[in-house]
Design an enzyme around this catalytic site. Structure first.
Site, PDB file in Angstrom:
ATOM      1  N   GLU A  11       0.858  -1.187   0.000  1.00 19.83           N
ATOM      2  CA  GLU A  11       0.000   0.000   0.000  1.00 19.83           C
ATOM      3  C   GLU A  11       0.890   1.232   0.000  1.00 19.83           C
ATOM      4  O   GLU A  11       0.880   2.039   0.927  1.00 19.83           O
ATOM      5  CB  GLU A  11      -0.958   0.020   1.200  1.00 19.83           C
ATOM      6  CG  GLU A  11      -2.049   1.072   1.022  1.00 19.83           C
ATOM      7  CD  GLU A  11      -2.854   1.368   2.272  1.00 19.83           C
ATOM      8  OE1 GLU A  11      -3.380   0.422   2.880  1.00 19.83           O
ATOM      9  OE2 GLU A  11      -2.946   2.562   2.620  1.00 19.83           O
ATOM     10  N   HIS A  13       2.281   4.640  -1.839  1.00 22.81           N
ATOM     11  CA  HIS A  13       1.653   5.621  -2.731  1.00 22.81           C
ATOM     12  C   HIS A  13       2.648   6.527  -3.423  1.00 22.81           C
ATOM     13  O   HIS A  13       3.777   6.716  -2.962  1.00 22.81           O
ATOM     14  CB  HIS A  13       0.665   6.461  -1.938  1.00 22.81           C
ATOM     15  CG  HIS A  13      -0.352   5.645  -1.210  1.00 22.81           C
ATOM     16  ND1 HIS A  13      -1.222   4.792  -1.852  1.00 22.81           N
ATOM     17  CD2 HIS A  13      -0.629   5.537   0.113  1.00 22.81           C
ATOM     18  CE1 HIS A  13      -2.001   4.202  -0.952  1.00 22.81           C
ATOM     19  NE2 HIS A  13      -1.656   4.631   0.241  1.00 22.81           N
ATOM     20  N   HIS A 155      -9.178   1.270  -0.768  1.00 25.02           N
ATOM     21  CA  HIS A 155      -8.375   2.225   0.010  1.00 25.02           C
ATOM     22  C   HIS A 155      -9.266   3.379   0.458  1.00 25.02           C
ATOM     23  O   HIS A 155     -10.218   3.734  -0.228  1.00 25.02           O
ATOM     24  CB  HIS A 155      -7.230   2.747  -0.867  1.00 25.02           C
ATOM     25  CG  HIS A 155      -6.264   3.612  -0.137  1.00 25.02           C
ATOM     26  ND1 HIS A 155      -6.462   4.965   0.033  1.00 25.02           N
ATOM     27  CD2 HIS A 155      -5.094   3.309   0.476  1.00 25.02           C
ATOM     28  CE1 HIS A 155      -5.444   5.456   0.728  1.00 25.02           C
ATOM     29  NE2 HIS A 155      -4.604   4.484   1.013  1.00 25.02           N
ATOM     30  N   ASP A 278       2.261   1.907   3.951  1.00 28.08           N
ATOM     31  CA  ASP A 278       1.460   3.104   3.704  1.00 28.08           C
ATOM     32  C   ASP A 278       2.380   4.296   3.506  1.00 28.08           C
ATOM     33  O   ASP A 278       2.129   5.392   3.990  1.00 28.08           O
ATOM     34  CB  ASP A 278       0.436   3.393   4.805  1.00 28.08           C
ATOM     35  CG  ASP A 278      -0.754   4.227   4.287  1.00 28.08           C
ATOM     36  OD1 ASP A 278      -0.780   4.564   3.086  1.00 28.08           O
ATOM     37  OD2 ASP A 278      -1.654   4.539   5.089  1.00 28.08           O
TER      38      ASP A 278
HETATM   39 MN    MN Z   1      -2.761   4.460   2.054  1.00 30.78          MN
END
Ligand code: MN
Length: 316
Positions: A11, A13, A155, A278
């Site tokens: 996850e 980004h 998400h 994340d």
């Molecule tokens: Mn995220």
């Protein structure tokens, strides 16, 4: 590597320069800088922490912030992500961004991304405009994901304005995170997941694979109660637990809590849990330092750090 195991995080980004320049796609300067960084500090930070692979996804709201005319733009976004992955074939894989306001075009783009660009699935960021993704209108996306045997990652995105106004506005100034990772994201994404199960989409496409981050947005902790309540008289009748435990996989992104991990292990089992960070909202070290405290056996640790992700995402 950690304990001679590869580490896959899924996850993670980034910002595409064209998409992220649109209104509503911003981030505070230190975060934006890291989202725009693709080949530089990102890889150095991975190396420092021992992260072998990032499965990259565009930052929220990604394709869900686009209108029905977003398909051409999203192709360029995915093409640029594919170029980045090609430059670093052992470090980066891609989740497609999809302009879901046109679900048929989004389904075609998912197929193009998987078959031609080698992407591993797609990530959806909350509702499309104000429409939740469980509406049958959007099911072509899930139909195609099932046909391609790739997962859809649900998400978070910000609460809709009407929700934010009623639930959070009075505290949002002093505590902006109440709208996002502090609570708002959790409620939005858990609601999206529950609605997806209630919609009957999984009856029609029973092999659809859904990934949810942050150790399931609270749903594992509440699974017994949700399942029991939805089994009470007066309901249409749905096997909530069965669908959640058969069609969902969870990552620990941004939720490095051992009690949360143990709850997920007990409710879903180790085959459905995957490591993630994340990035750039948490540091890689936050996740890796937590992993080093885990008292779980090597076979389970291997599943968690890479083996489940390899299997679900078809990563060699
Ligand atoms: Mn995220």
């Amino acid at each position: 590597m950690y304990k001679n195991m590869p580490v896959i995080a899924l996850e993670e980004h980034y910002f595409d320069r064209e998409l992220a320049a649109l209104p509503g796609y911003g981030a505070p300067p230190p975060i934006a800088k890291k989202l725009y960084d693709l080949d530089g500090e990102r890889i150095e930070a991975m190396d420092r922490a021992g992260i072998d692979v990032q499965v990259l996804s565009h930052n929220a709201p990604s394709g869900q912030g686009l209108g029905a005319d977003g398909s051409e733009l999203i192709r360029r976004v995915n093409d640029r992500l594919a170029e980045l992955c090609t430059r670093h074939p052992k470090r980066f894989f891609g989740f497609a961004a999809l302009a879901t306001a046109d679900p048929d075009a989004a389904a075609r783009e998912l197929e193009r991304c998987v078959k031609e660009l080698g992407f591993k699935g797609a990530m959806l960021h909350g509702p499309t405009g104000i429409r939740f993704m469980d509406e049958p209108f959007f099911w072509p996306v899930f139909e195609r994901a099932q046909a391609l045997d790739v997962p859809i990652y649900l998400h978070p995105s910000y609460p809709m304005k009407a929700v934010a106004d009623v639930y959070y506005a009075d505290y949002a100034k002093a505590f902006p995170s109440i709208l996002n990772a502090g609570w708002g994201f959790t409620v939005e994404t858990a609601t999206a997941a529950i609605r997806l199960i209630l919609s009957g989409m999984f009856n029609k496409y029973p092999k659809t694979k859904i990934i949810v981050g942050h150790f399931g947005e609270g749903l594992p902790f509440l699974l017994w109660r949700i399942d029991q309540a939805l089994s009470r008289p007066g309901q249409e009748g749905i096997k909530f637990r069965e669908v959640f435990c058969n069609n969902f996989w969870l990552t620990c992104s941004g939720n490095f809590s051992t009690p949360a991990l143990l709850c997920c292990m007990q409710e879903l089992g180790m085959d459905r849990l995957m490591f993630s960070l994340d990035w750039p909202y948490v540091d890689n070290e936050d996740g890796m330092n937590w992993v080093k405290t885990l008292q779980i056996n090597e076979a389970d640790l291997r599943k968690f750090m890479y083996a489940n992700a390899q299997r679900i995402l078809n990563i060699p």
